[in-house]
Design a protein around this motif. Sequence first.
Motif, PDB file in Angstrom:
ATOM      1  N   THR A  75      30.212  -4.155   8.326  1.00 31.58           N
ATOM      2  CA  THR A  75      29.023  -3.674   9.037  1.00 31.58           C
ATOM      3  C   THR A  75      28.553  -4.779   9.964  1.00 31.58           C
ATOM      4  N   LYS A  76      28.756  -4.590  11.266  1.00 33.15           N
ATOM      5  CA  LYS A  76      28.477  -5.637  12.239  1.00 33.15           C
ATOM      6  C   LYS A  76      27.357  -5.303  13.210  1.00 33.15           C
ATOM      7  N   LYS A  77      26.940  -4.045  13.231  1.00 34.44           N
ATOM      8  CA  LYS A  77      25.875  -3.690  14.156  1.00 34.44           C
ATOM      9  C   LYS A  77      25.147  -2.427  13.708  1.00 34.44           C
ATOM     10  N   ILE A  78      23.986  -2.240  14.294  1.00 39.14           N
ATOM     11  CA  ILE A  78      23.150  -1.064  14.075  1.00 39.14           C
ATOM     12  C   ILE A  78      22.923  -0.425  15.433  1.00 39.14           C
ATOM     13  N   ILE A  79      23.139   0.866  15.528  1.00 41.28           N
ATOM     14  CA  ILE A  79      23.015   1.563  16.812  1.00 41.28           C
ATOM     15  C   ILE A  79      21.909   2.605  16.710  1.00 41.28           C
ATOM     16  N   MET A  80      20.984   2.558  17.670  1.00 37.05           N
ATOM     17  CA  MET A  80      19.817   3.446  17.639  1.00 37.05           C
ATOM     18  C   MET A  80      19.957   4.581  18.652  1.00 37.05           C
ATOM     19  N   HIS A  81      19.553   5.760  18.218  1.00 36.25           N
ATOM     20  CA  HIS A  81      19.676   7.000  18.987  1.00 36.25           C
ATOM     21  C   HIS A  81      18.356   7.774  18.939  1.00 36.25           C
ATOM     22  N   HIS A  82      18.241   8.760  19.804  1.00 34.03           N
ATOM     23  CA  HIS A  82      17.183   9.747  19.618  1.00 34.03           C
ATOM     24  C   HIS A  82      17.842  11.106  19.407  1.00 34.03           C
ATOM     25  N   ALA A  83      17.083  12.049  18.850  1.00 35.31           N
ATOM     26  CA  ALA A  83      17.638  13.365  18.528  1.00 35.31           C
ATOM     27  C   ALA A  83      17.799  14.222  19.772  1.00 35.31           C
ATOM     28  N   ASP A  84      17.151  13.806  20.873  1.00 40.07           N
ATOM     29  CA  ASP A  84      17.156  14.605  22.102  1.00 40.07           C
ATOM     30  C   ASP A  84      16.563  15.985  21.833  1.00 40.07           C
ATOM     31  N   ALA A  85      15.626  16.031  20.898  1.00 35.41           N
ATOM     32  CA  ALA A  85      14.937  17.271  20.530  1.00 35.41           C
ATOM     33  C   ALA A  85      13.567  16.893  19.983  1.00 35.41           C
ATOM     34  N   THR A  86      12.555  17.635  20.326  1.00 34.51           N
ATOM     35  CA  THR A  86      11.191  17.323  19.904  1.00 34.51           C
ATOM     36  C   THR A  86      11.053  17.316  18.392  1.00 34.51           C
ATOM     37  N   ALA A  87      11.708  18.249  17.726  1.00 34.29           N
ATOM     38  CA  ALA A  87      11.650  18.323  16.263  1.00 34.29           C
ATOM     39  C   ALA A  87      13.065  18.446  15.714  1.00 34.29           C
ATOM     40  N   ALA A  88      13.447  17.530  14.831  1.00 35.38           N
ATOM     41  CA  ALA A  88      14.792  17.579  14.239  1.00 35.38           C
ATOM     42  C   ALA A  88      14.848  16.646  13.042  1.00 35.38           C
ATOM     43  N   ASP A  89      14.925  17.221  11.847  1.00 35.02           N
ATOM     44  CA  ASP A  89      15.088  16.386  10.653  1.00 35.02           C
ATOM     45  C   ASP A  89      16.567  16.274  10.307  1.00 35.02           C
ATOM     46  N   ALA A  90      16.879  15.571   9.224  1.00 36.32           N
ATOM     47  CA  ALA A  90      18.273  15.316   8.861  1.00 36.32           C
ATOM     48  C   ALA A  90      19.045  16.606   8.584  1.00 36.32           C
ATOM     49  N   LYS A  91      18.411  17.542   7.903  1.00 35.00           N
ATOM     50  CA  LYS A  91      19.100  18.797   7.578  1.00 35.00           C
ATOM     51  C   LYS A  91      19.423  19.596   8.836  1.00 35.00           C
ATOM     52  N   THR A  92      18.513  19.571   9.791  1.00 36.83           N
ATOM     53  CA  THR A  92      18.750  20.289  11.055  1.00 36.83           C
ATOM     54  C   THR A  92      19.916  19.667  11.813  1.00 36.83           C
ATOM     55  N   ILE A  93      19.903  18.340  11.924  1.00 29.06           N
ATOM     56  CA  ILE A  93      20.988  17.646  12.624  1.00 29.06           C
ATOM     57  C   ILE A  93      22.310  17.831  11.887  1.00 29.06           C
ATOM     58  N   HIS A  94      22.252  17.863  10.568  1.00 31.26           N
ATOM     59  CA  HIS A  94      23.453  18.109   9.756  1.00 31.26           C
ATOM     60  C   HIS A  94      24.108  19.443  10.148  1.00 31.26           C
ATOM     61  N   LYS A  95      23.292  20.466  10.307  1.00 30.81           N
ATOM     62  CA  LYS A  95      23.809  21.788  10.703  1.00 30.81           C
ATOM     63  C   LYS A  95      24.412  21.732  12.107  1.00 30.81           C
ATOM     64  N   TRP A  96      23.732  21.048  13.028  1.00 34.61           N
ATOM     65  CA  TRP A  96      24.266  20.924  14.385  1.00 34.61           C
ATOM     66  C   TRP A  96      25.649  20.287  14.376  1.00 34.61           C
ATOM     67  N   HIS A  97      25.786  19.204  13.626  1.00 30.49           N
ATOM     68  CA  HIS A  97      27.039  18.465  13.628  1.00 30.49           C
ATOM     69  C   HIS A  97      28.150  19.207  12.895  1.00 30.49           C
ATOM     70  N   ILE A  98      27.813  19.941  11.874  1.00 26.02           N
ATOM     71  CA  ILE A  98      28.816  20.788  11.207  1.00 26.02           C
ATOM     72  C   ILE A  98      29.320  21.855  12.179  1.00 26.02           C
ATOM     73  N   ASN A  99      28.415  22.409  12.976  1.00 23.46           N
ATOM     74  CA  ASN A  99      28.803  23.432  13.962  1.00 23.46           C
ATOM     75  C   ASN A  99      29.708  22.861  15.055  1.00 23.46           C
TER      76      ASN A  99
END
Length: 271
Positions: free
Chosen positions: A19-43
């Motif tokens: 583990t050499k780095k940490i990378i920060m992102h935004h959801a690019d969506a006003t509302a998005a929790d982990a479960k929501t993003i999980h569904k997006w990525h599975i799709n």
Amino acid sequence: MKITETNLEFKSLLNRSSTKKIIMHHADATAADAKTIHKWHINRGWSGIGYHFVVLKNGSIERGRPVKTIGAHCTGENSDSIGICFEGNFEKEKMPDKQIKAGRELLSYLYEKYGLNKSHVKKHKDLMATSCPGKNFPYAKIINGKQTTSAASGTSTKTTCTTASNNTVYTKTQFIKDVQSAIGAKTDGIAGPETLSKTITVSMYKNNKHNVVKSIQKYLNVQGYDCGTVDGIAGIKFDSAIKAYQKAKGCIIDGELTAKADTWRSLLGLR
């Protein structure tokens, strides 16, 4: 800091070897929790959410992909990185103070766990051709632990990523080296039986300056336990910070740091 377990189900995942780095992102969506993003990525045909953590606007931190596994958040950089996603679209929005504070706390935890510092934290767009995490993303405030003021309360949020005396990150490795130097152990930044056996009863230095106390003050300030001025004096504020640390880490709450105490084991990463 509390990480909310989401108990998400994944397809096959591989573990990271480093583990050499940490990378920060935004959801690019006003509302998005982990479960929501999980569904997006599975799709998208992925194994599940590609980020390891999701920081919500209300200050909550949710578990995404298991932290020891390889993520799916930055092409070509996943094999040795941790991905953090912040709820929101920071091309358009401004991040609330609660979310900034939670981001600082999460970074502080990861710094300690992996021996990293703010130089290891990158924005997604630093590594790929993307606008993520957005032009309004408060990168400097999060990694530098600068104080922010709440418009509603007018109160300051204390840093959890920097020391009280200066604006530099004080890592677990440096803390261990300083303790080792003060107690006459091998100064290699790796705590073991020798280091533990030579740790001394800090309580005997209540009214005298001592480098062990100074190191602990610096380290606890980094972790968000307010020791005040880093002066090497184990006074009332030092005792209060030790007790707060003990309570948070599940140690015996006595304000003491004897060689046999579990507090020293916790501070040195031996438990």
